[in-house]
Structures are given as structure tokens and as C-alpha cells.
Design an enzyme around this catalytic site. Structure first.
Site, PDB file in Angstrom:
ATOM      1  N   HIS A 157      -1.933   4.320   0.218  1.00 31.96           N
ATOM      2  CA  HIS A 157      -3.393   4.265   0.346  1.00 31.96           C
ATOM      3  C   HIS A 157      -3.890   2.819   0.399  1.00 31.96           C
ATOM      4  CE1 HIS A 157      -7.455   6.061  -0.484  1.00 31.96           C
ATOM      5  NE2 HIS A 157      -7.671   4.836  -0.923  1.00 31.96           N
ATOM      6  N   GLU A 158      -3.492   2.011  -0.571  1.00 33.39           N
ATOM      7  CA  GLU A 158      -4.007   0.647  -0.652  1.00 33.39           C
ATOM      8  C   GLU A 158      -3.449  -0.246   0.464  1.00 33.39           C
ATOM      9  OE1 GLU A 158      -6.443  -0.223  -2.500  1.00 33.39           O
ATOM     10  OE2 GLU A 158      -6.508   1.691  -3.544  1.00 33.39           O
ATOM     11  N   HIS A 207      -5.405   0.352   3.599  1.00 31.94           N
ATOM     12  CA  HIS A 207      -6.691  -0.352   3.559  1.00 31.94           C
ATOM     13  C   HIS A 207      -6.511  -1.786   4.062  1.00 31.94           C
ATOM     14  CE1 HIS A 207      -9.353   2.529   1.805  1.00 31.94           C
ATOM     15  NE2 HIS A 207      -8.826   2.531   0.599  1.00 31.94           N
TER      16      HIS A 207
END
Length: 219
Positions: A33-34, A37
Site C-alpha cells: 500500500h505505502e 503511494h
């Protein structure tokens, strides 16, 4: 020596294994997820995450230890936010929205990949305790990844869904909402502690999971 032997015999290695597998699932979902980003921001022209070594699949660069503990024990947690500087974007609001969306989308794609792995296990791996453990890990991690993606789409700051929603607002209102973004964290904590919306979220997770299983033919 007898005391040590009794202590060793009393240890619940099944529970320890479950905790380690849960940690591995959380590491994988949060790191994906990170990192995505940061990759999205970098693709849109912002080198901030790259300079701070956040374009990495090393979970230690992304994990907030308190957030990790909360996620493992309560199912609600957080990672270190990837730093983003919208001044690098040609269109700051749209850039922030796309960067925010990259996280949940990556979780949905990760879930699909894990379920494809589960389908391969079901079709080609002979039954054994080890193979059943791998299958359980793939499926449970896919469910966790779907849950993380859906949760982050809730339009309450600082979640990703709020950044997408804010991008649709006029500039003046957008700036105002950003200034009061921290208040959203308290609202979010209140909703979680009061267990508001968990039923709807669980239903959404089950619905998306069933759709993904149909897509890859996993019954």
C-alpha cells in the site's frame, strides 16, 4: 531444568505461528500500500518519497510500530504515511487524488494475485498440512488486503478516500478541508472504538472477495 521443560511444554506454538503469519500478512499488505503511494507520486513528478527511501518493499521503512500492534490485535492500524509534496504535481489536486488511489488499488491487485496463487494451490498441489497452511495464508492475506483497500476508501481524513473526495471540491473549500484534516483522525478513532460501520465494511469485504473469487474461478 524441570521448570524450563515445563515452560517449554506450556508454550502454544500454534498461537505463535498464527501471530507470525498475521504479522507477515500485515507487513505485505501495508508495505504494498505505502510503496505504491510513493511510486504513484514519483510517476507524477514528486521525488520526495524516493529521496526518503520510501520506494522500497522493505517493511521496516513503512511500519509504524504502534499502528502495527493495533492492526494485529484489533484489525485497525496504520503505517508511516508516505511523504508527498503536491507542489511537484502539474495539477496538485488531481495528483493527490491519484496518489491516494494508488494505495487501495494496489491492495485490490495484491488480493487478486494472492487468490490466483490460491487457485493454483487448489488445482495442482496435493493435500498436506503444509500446503493447507500456505493456502490459508494466501486466502486470509487476500481478505486482509481487500479490507485495507476498502477501509482506506472511506471518505474520512486522513484516509485515502478523503483525499479523492477533497479533489472534487472548489479550491477554497479544498484548502479549508486540508487545514482541518487532523480532526478527521479523532472522528475515525471514535467510529472505530464505537464499532460504527464495521458491519457494512465486513459485508463489503465479503462481497468484493466473492467477486474476486469468481473472476479467477476459485469456488
Amino acid at each position: 531444568m524441570n521448570y524450563l521443560q515445563e515452560l517449554w511444554a506450556a508454550l502454544d506454538f500454534g498461537s505463535l505461528r498464527d501471530i507470525l503469519l498475521r504479522l507477515a500478512s500485515v507487513f505485505l499488505c501495508l508495505t504494498t500500500h505505502e510503496t505504491c503511494h510513493g511510486l504513484a507520486a514519483y510517476a507524477l513528478g514528486d521525488p520526495t518519497a524516493k529521496r526518503m527511501h520510501r520506494l522500497s518493499l522493505n517493511p521496516l521503512r513503512h511500519i509504524d510500530w504502534m499502528g502495527l500492534l493495533m492492526m494485529v490485535t484489533l484489525g485497525f492500524g496504520w503505517a508511516k504515511p508516505v511523504p508527498v509534496d503536491p507542489r511537484y504535481f502539474r495539477k496538485p489536486k488531481q495528483g493527490m487524488a491519484l496518489t491516494a488511489l494508488a494505495g487501495p488499488v494496489s491492495n485490490f491487485l495484491l488480493a487478486l494475485v494472492l487468490l490466483v496463487g490460491a487457485r493454483i494451490m487448489v488445482d495442482h498441489a496435493a493435500y498436506s498440512a503444509l500446503n493447507q497452511g500456505i493456502l490459508d495464508f494466501l486466502v486470509s492475506t487476500a481478505v486482509l488486503s481487500i479490507g485495507l483497500g476498502l477501509f482506506n476508501l472511506v471518505p474520512i481524513p486522513p484516509l485515502d478516500g478523503a483525499k479523492v473526495l477533497f479533489s472534487l471540491l472548489p479550491d477554497r473549500m479544498y484548502d479549508t478541508m486540508l487545514r482541518y484534516e487532523r480532526i478527521g483522525m479523532f472522528v475515525l478513532w471514535g467510529l472505530v472504538l464505537l464499532d460504527v460501520g464495521s458491519g457494512a465494511l465486513n459485508s463489503a469485504i465479503a462481497w468484493v472477495f466473492r467477486i474476486f473469487c469468481r473472476i479467477i474461478g476459485l469456488s
